[in-house]
Enzyme design. Structure first.
Site, PDB file in Angstrom:
ATOM      1  N   GLU A 134       0.812  -1.223   0.000  1.00  0.00           N
ATOM      2  CA  GLU A 134       0.000   0.000   0.000  1.00  0.00           C
ATOM      3  C   GLU A 134       0.847   1.276   0.000  1.00  0.00           C
ATOM      4  O   GLU A 134       0.915   1.992   1.011  1.00  0.00           O
ATOM      5  CB  GLU A 134      -0.957   0.023   1.198  1.00  0.00           C
ATOM      6  CG  GLU A 134      -2.120  -0.927   1.049  1.00  0.00           C
ATOM      7  CD  GLU A 134      -3.178  -0.732   2.138  1.00  0.00           C
ATOM      8  OE1 GLU A 134      -2.884  -0.115   3.167  1.00  0.00           O
ATOM      9  OE2 GLU A 134      -4.304  -1.201   1.941  1.00  0.00           O
ATOM     10  N   GLU A 159      -6.757  -7.540  -0.386  1.00  0.00           N
ATOM     11  CA  GLU A 159      -7.175  -7.624   1.015  1.00  0.00           C
ATOM     12  C   GLU A 159      -8.670  -7.346   1.064  1.00  0.00           C
ATOM     13  O   GLU A 159      -9.114  -6.244   0.734  1.00  0.00           O
ATOM     14  CB  GLU A 159      -6.433  -6.582   1.867  1.00  0.00           C
ATOM     15  CG  GLU A 159      -4.929  -6.783   1.888  1.00  0.00           C
ATOM     16  CD  GLU A 159      -4.208  -5.756   2.773  1.00  0.00           C
ATOM     17  OE1 GLU A 159      -4.882  -5.020   3.516  1.00  0.00           O
ATOM     18  OE2 GLU A 159      -2.969  -5.695   2.678  1.00  0.00           O
TER      19      GLU A 159
END
Ligand code: GAL
Length: 663
Positions: A142, A317
């Site tokens: 991320e 995710e």
């Protein structure tokens, strides 16, 4: 339509690993992402590598038939590395160093950290690049999480000057572009230019925009070092990155040029609580999430990769239960983990991977659910993942002979999403609630309420095949795009502030919408932001009304005709051939009315779906999803065969239909 999970073998006793792997297979998991935060276990001391435990973990997963998504651990540099080189840390806008103790403690511009990142990437790449169990690589984790793209370290400031010199060549060009004559800001050399922070009042907006561009390019460069090394050490494996929802600090399209698969991290309840939704929406969707938050991102990330990998994307995710990081962390209603998973498949996800296998009973995320509870028992999310697996199996969706599945068809409507335009609006909102991502989201949401499938694409994408193209938030004027829109023959809908700024965040010579002006047949002569509670009524010429909030413009018509007017008689929506322009921020009804007309003109068949029900088409399948709290009766077409679920759908219910005739 495969399932995956994020797993942290280093956080659990080794004696559990084989059992975990067995249970993953039992749930229906096929992909396991590991090691993105494991640097301190891989290299506990400088140059001393401990591979044995990771070798065993990968071998166990592989032996169980699982496919490993290996990561570079660069989001969590270990303490010894930071202590040896504190200059690698990012510095915030106040000049405070963002130190060790959580994660993402590095500055993208640090040359020494880039070297460390390349070193550890090469080491893990060499060690596992050709392992038969390793099928893909994730770079870092991320980028930008915890607001880490913008750094004002000495390294970043120095690199910014180099970047400026490259962009402008001579400093006079910079002075002209930025308008530094204003307030005596003129520079005599690039060396005099600093980061746009620490100023007494607002820094020059063009300076700020260039810093955003520079910072975005630094992320691209940082990522590219890793993707180049991984391709060298691990040929034939997919290289991916996991993007973050509603995050715009760097240009995701630019990073995607170096990826095989765009993946993103979907936390529908956390996003519903923490982003721009109204208090009513936050309450209404507290336990289901806003229906369009996941799909907005699914469609955005489906538009990232191009060429041979066009359209490839995963959820890396997926929220499995309550999270820990939003202001409030409600639990999803039973059935939502299943519904989110199917929603992602309906929008073309190759893999939906849950975060995480088991809830950790310690450290920062101990309040974050996993598919399993800390005592190793299967939690609700785990049961629902298992259910999805059983359903995919039963329908034969992954075994071609049973049910041939056409690939994701491109939608016939597209939204153009442009990161620099978002930065422009963030730098110069002019009204505190002028949120460019939100207006893009609201336009998208209206399309989905009208039952239309949407691609979200970059400003460089080929738009020739679309019948309807929306630019709800395209503040950056773009002459090339204007030509391509014109040539496409599509119906085009511009939101307010389209083309309002040139490349350096100054007014276009011809006034807004600048390069889009000829196409739209309007000129913006005055703008006004509307404080909360202040609205402007709009009346359609052929009946019907809506309101604009937040923003309105006064237009001169240079070719267009007015199809809706404000109460003072000035144009609110205009039409110039196939091109529509909205001179305000439409409320929900306004978007629905405008897009219904534009979609009809485009030859699409907009048809309102029941409240909080969504329909998504993939090949010859239609997926009907009920996010509402009531039972609904809905079928996507009279020519459709129900494969799963039924016409009558309970709350959180899903039905899959095979379309047997034209849509
Ligand atoms: C993501 C992150 C994960 C984990 C998760 C918790 O942003 O990539 O490592 O922190 O959030 O929801």
């Amino acid at each position: 339509m495969k399932l995956g999970v994020c797993y942290y073998p280093e956080q659990w006793p080794e004696a559990w690993w084989a059992d975990d792997a067995r249970q993953m297979v039992d749930v229906g998991i096929e992909y396991v992402r590991i090691a993105e935060f494991a640097w301190s276990r891989i290299e506990p001391n400088p140059g001393q590598f401990e591979w044995a435990w990771l070798d065993r973990a990968i071998d166990i997963l592989h032996a169980a038939g699982l496919k490993v998504v290996m990561c570079t651990p660069t989001a969590t540099p270990p303490k010894w590395l930071v202590d040896a080189d504190p200059s690698m840390l990012a510095v915030d806008a106040n000049g405070d160093t963002r130190g060790f103790g959580s994660r993402r403690h590095y500055c993208f511009s640090s040359k020494t950290y880039r070297a460390q990142s390349a070193r550890i990437t090469s080491e893990v790449g060499k060690r596992y690049g050709k392992h038969p169990g390793v099928v893909a690589w994730q770079t870092d984790n991320e980028y930008g999480c915890h607001l880490t793209v913008l750094s004002y370290s000495q390294a970043a400031r120095a690199e910014f000057r180099v970047w400026l010199a490259k962009r402008y060549g001579i400093v006079a060009a910079l002075n002209a572009a930025w308008g530094t004559v204003f307030w005596s800001q003129e520079y005599r050399s690039f060396d005099e230019v600093d980061a746009p922070v620490g100023t007494v009042t607002e820094a020059n907006p063009a300076h700020r925009l260039d810093y955003r561009r520079f910072a975005s390019d630094e992320v691209v460069a940082f990522n590219r070092i890793q993707t180049d090394l991984l391709r060298q050490h691990s040929p034939g494996r997919d290289v991916v990155h996991n993007y973050m929802g509603f995050f715009t600090e760097f240009d995701h399209h630019d990073v995607a040029q170096d990826l095989d698969v765009a993946t993103w991290d979907s936390y529908p309840l956390g996003f519903t609580q923490d982003f721009f939704l109204t208090a009513d929406e936050k309450r209404r969707y507290a336990r289901t999430g806003h229906p369009d938050i996941p799909s907005f991102h699914h469609d955005l990330y489906r538009g990232m990769c191009q060429g041979a990998n066009k359209g490839r994307w995963w959820v890396m995710e997926q929220q499995p239960g309550p999270v820990n990081w939003a202001q409030w962390n409600p639990a999803p209603l039973d059935g939502m983990v299943r519904l989110w998973t199917w929603q992602a498949f309906a929008h073309g996800a190759e893999v939906v991977s849950y975060f995480r296998w088991r809830q950790a009973p310690f450290a920062q995320e101990q309040m974050h659910a996993g598919l399993n509870r800390p005592d190793r028992s299967l939690d609700q999310g785990g049961m629902e993942a298992k259910q999805v697996f059983a359903e995919v199996q039963k329908l034969g969706l992954n075994s071609k002979p049973n049910l041939p599945l056409a690939p994701m068809e491109s939608a016939r409507a597209a939204i153009i999403f442009d990161y620099p335009s978002i930065w422009m609006a963030q730098i110069q909102p002019q009204g505190a609630d002028f949120n460019a991502i939100e207006i893009a989201f609201r336009a998208y949401s209206a399309m989905r309420c009208l039952g239309l499938d949407v691609d979200i694409v970059s400003s460089k994408a080929d738009v020739s095949a679309y019948q309807l193209v929306l630019l709800p938030a395209h503040m950056r004027e773009d002459a090339v795009l204007a030509q391509r829109l014109q040539a496409s023959g599509a119906q085009v809908v511009f939101g307010p502030r389209s083309g309002a700024k040139g490349q350096a965040l100054a007014f276009p010579d011809t006034l807004p919408p600048g390069a889009f002006g000829t196409l739209a047949g309007v000129q913006v002569q005055r703008v006004a932001s509307l404080p909360p509670g202040l609205t402007d009524a709009v009346q359609w010429a052929d009946g019907g009304a809506f309101e604009v909030t937040r923003w309105r413009e006064d237009l001169a018509l240079t070719g267009a005709t007015s199809v809706a007017t404000f109460a003072d008689g000035k144009p609110a929506v205009t039409r110039h051939g196939a091109v529509w322009y909205s001179a305000g921020w439409p409320n929900e009804g306004g978007w629905l009315q405008l897009l219904t007309q534009a979609a009809q003109a485009a030859g699409l068949a907009p048809q309102a779906v029941p409240a909080d029900v969504r329909i998504s088409r993939k090949g010859d399948l239609a997926f009907v999803q009920n996010f509402s709290s009531s039972t609904v009766n809905f079928s996507p077409s009279t020519h459709a065969l129900c494969l799963l679920g039924a016409r009558e759908l309970a709350p959180q219910g899903l039905a899959i239909w095979k379309l047997t005739a034209s849509k």
